[in-house]
Motif scaffolding. Structure first.
Motif, short mmCIF file in Angstrom:
data_model
loop_
_atom_site.label_atom_id
_atom_site.label_comp_id
_atom_site.label_asym_id
_atom_site.label_seq_id
_atom_site.Cartn_x
_atom_site.Cartn_y
_atom_site.Cartn_z
N ARG A 120 54.08 38.58 47.29
CA ARG A 120 55.15 37.99 46.46
C ARG A 120 55.46 38.89 45.26
NH1 ARG A 120 52.91 31.77 46.64
NH2 ARG A 120 53.72 31.30 48.72
N ILE A 121 54.42 39.41 44.62
CA ILE A 121 54.63 40.30 43.48
C ILE A 121 55.22 41.63 43.96
CG2 ILE A 121 53.47 41.56 41.62
CD1 ILE A 121 51.38 39.29 41.62
N TYR A 122 54.67 42.15 45.05
CA TYR A 122 55.16 43.42 45.59
C TYR A 122 56.62 43.33 46.02
CZ TYR A 122 55.35 47.62 48.51
OH TYR A 122 55.69 48.82 49.06
N ASP A 123 56.97 42.22 46.68
CA ASP A 123 58.34 42.05 47.18
C ASP A 123 59.33 41.91 46.03
OD1 ASP A 123 60.36 41.48 49.28
OD2 ASP A 123 60.37 39.50 48.37
N ARG A 124 58.94 41.17 45.00
CA ARG A 124 59.88 40.90 43.89
C ARG A 124 60.03 42.10 42.96
NH1 ARG A 124 62.13 36.37 41.55
NH2 ARG A 124 62.57 36.52 39.32
N PHE A 125 58.95 42.82 42.71
CA PHE A 125 58.98 43.86 41.69
C PHE A 125 58.83 45.28 42.23
CE2 PHE A 125 57.38 39.96 39.70
CZ PHE A 125 58.35 39.78 38.71
N ASP A 126 58.48 45.41 43.52
CA ASP A 126 58.38 46.71 44.17
C ASP A 126 57.45 47.65 43.39
OD1 ASP A 126 58.81 48.63 46.10
OD2 ASP A 126 60.62 49.42 45.14
N ARG A 127 56.25 47.17 43.10
CA ARG A 127 55.25 47.97 42.41
C ARG A 127 54.00 48.08 43.27
NH1 ARG A 127 59.08 48.54 39.57
NH2 ARG A 127 59.18 48.63 37.28
N GLU A 128 53.34 49.24 43.19
CA GLU A 128 52.05 49.38 43.86
C GLU A 128 51.01 48.56 43.09
OE1 GLU A 128 51.71 53.68 43.90
OE2 GLU A 128 51.86 53.62 46.08
N ILE A 129 50.22 47.83 43.83
CA ILE A 129 49.31 46.87 43.20
C ILE A 129 47.90 47.06 43.75
CG2 ILE A 129 48.81 44.43 42.81
CD1 ILE A 129 51.80 43.94 43.59
N VAL A 130 46.93 47.08 42.84
CA VAL A 130 45.53 46.99 43.25
C VAL A 130 45.09 45.56 43.01
CG1 VAL A 130 43.51 47.34 41.77
CG2 VAL A 130 44.17 49.06 43.35
N ALA A 131 44.43 44.95 43.97
CA ALA A 131 44.00 43.55 43.85
C ALA A 131 42.48 43.48 43.78
CB ALA A 131 44.52 42.75 45.04
N LEU A 132 41.98 42.85 42.71
CA LEU A 132 40.55 42.69 42.50
C LEU A 132 40.22 41.21 42.42
CD1 LEU A 132 40.11 45.28 39.60
CD2 LEU A 132 39.96 45.72 42.05
N ALA A 133 39.23 40.75 43.16
CA ALA A 133 38.81 39.35 43.12
C ALA A 133 37.37 39.28 42.60
CB ALA A 133 38.89 38.72 44.50
N ILE A 134 37.16 38.41 41.61
CA ILE A 134 35.83 38.20 41.02
C ILE A 134 35.38 36.78 41.36
CG2 ILE A 134 34.41 38.41 38.96
CD1 ILE A 134 36.10 40.90 39.59
N MET A 135 34.26 36.64 42.04
CA MET A 135 33.74 35.34 42.44
C MET A 135 32.56 34.98 41.54
SD MET A 135 35.88 35.77 44.83
CE MET A 135 35.79 34.21 45.67
N THR A 136 32.65 33.87 40.79
CA THR A 136 31.62 33.54 39.81
C THR A 136 30.59 32.53 40.32
OG1 THR A 136 32.81 31.69 38.80
CG2 THR A 136 33.34 33.91 38.01
N SER A 137 30.78 32.02 41.52
CA SER A 137 29.87 31.00 42.06
C SER A 137 28.46 31.55 42.23
CB SER A 137 30.39 30.52 43.41
OG SER A 137 29.43 29.70 44.06
#
Length: 327
Positions: A114-131
């Motif tokens: 959704r972000i890539y399609d709307r803004f056409d930017r290269e994105i790195v995605a990081l997920a932090i799991m605190t459980s």
């Protein structure tokens, strides 16, 4: 390259009542460079931090906030510049209530596209799991249907995977954030153990020689709220931390008094109470001094000798002479 407890009062102190997502969002925003240095050092090395990161919350809200109702998570969308001047975006997703959700990788992909399609930017995605649980989250979303294929992958970091000893020995500031999260998960049923962990962490960050006052305050705030204590232990902690802060910080005003964390609020209250008490004591002393001065003047008017007045009032002759000349 960067791309975009059983406590005495359970309802007051249990971790479930904490705004963990808000705390994570705040500490990542204030310590983004330290965050990247800890979780993604290779990524960190490519970012030009002489240019302040730009937090694109409005853009993030437009794209994914409607999908998050009822969820506990903290998201940051950050625009940075690389050392070669190129602009990139980083999507940071923190999951603070993580169970084995089968659609998690799909959600990560949806946020990305959704972000890539709307803004056409290269994105790195990081997920932090605190459980504290060893949840088995897939780090890939795969789709295949009659020859149409998709393979999306992101980087996933689990707080539970980090070793206590390595975190305790690390000089990286954000290791204290991760350590506090592990301590919170471990001490939900043990207030005394949490108290010991919290005091240890606070003393370490305050006395650490390489941490700046601004960064100390940011981590202090996170730790103080995340590792909440019953009132009695919280007040006891404040009494211990107060002299350490005064010794190391030299000036308590350096810490934000407008929106202090619980321990700082207790320390500021102690400072005000002590100031008021000293003011009262000084007033009493001044009143006594004024009273003695009046007695000396009356005795001088009656013709008493300076030797006699000194003997009665226990003042030295110079002080009596000074009172006489002032009046």
């Amino acid at each position: 390259m960067v791309r975009a407890l059983v406590w005495e009062k359970p309802a007051d102190y249990e971790a479930g009542d904490l705004d963990q997502d808000g705390l994570w969002k705040k500490v990542i925003g204030e310590l983004f460079e330290d965050f990247l240095l800890f979780f993604a050092p290779t990524l960190h090395a490519q970012v030009d931090f002489s240019k302040a990161p730009d937090f694109l919350q409005q853009e993030l809200f437009q794209e994914i906030m409607d999908e998050k109702k009822g969820r506990r998570m903290a998201d940051q969308l950050v625009k940075v510049y690389l050392v070669d001047g190129e602009e990139k975006w980083i999507l940071v997703h923190v999951e603070v209530q993580s169970d084995n959700e089968k659609d998690f990788a799909k959600r990560m992909f949806q946020y990305f596209y959704r972000i890539y399609d709307r803004f056409d930017r290269e994105i790195v995605a990081l997920a932090i799991m605190t459980s504290p649980h060893q949840s088995e989250f897939s780090t890939q979303f795969r789709y295949s249907y009659f020859g149409t294929k998709l393979d999306y992958a992101y980087t996933n970091y689990k707080v539970a995977d980090y070793d206590y000893k390595e975190l305790e020995q690390s000089d990286k500031l954000f290791s204290k954030v991760v350590l506090a999260t592990k301590y919170m998960n471990e001490t939900k049923q043990d207030a005394d153990k949490r108290y010991a962990f919290k005091m240890k962490l606070m003393r370490e960050i305050i006395k650490h020689p390489i941490y700046s006052r601004t960064t100390i305050q940011a981590v202090f705030y996170f730790i103080d709220y995340l590792l909440r204590l019953p009132q009695e232990l919280s007040e006891q902690l404040a009494k211990i931390i107060r002299p350490i802060l005064k010794e190391e910080a030299n000036d308590m005003v350096q810490f934000n008094e407008e929106n202090p964390s619980p321990t700082l609020a207790a320390i500021f209250a102690m400072e005000r109470e002590e100031g008021e008490r000293k003011g009262i004591e000084q007033g009493i002393e001044q009143g006594i001094e004024q009273g003695i001065a009046k007695v000396v003047l009356e005795m001088l008017k009656e013709g008493a000798s300076i030797y006699f007045i000194a003997k009665v009032t226990h003042l030295d002759k110079e002080a009596i002479e000074k009172i006489r000349k002032m009046n």
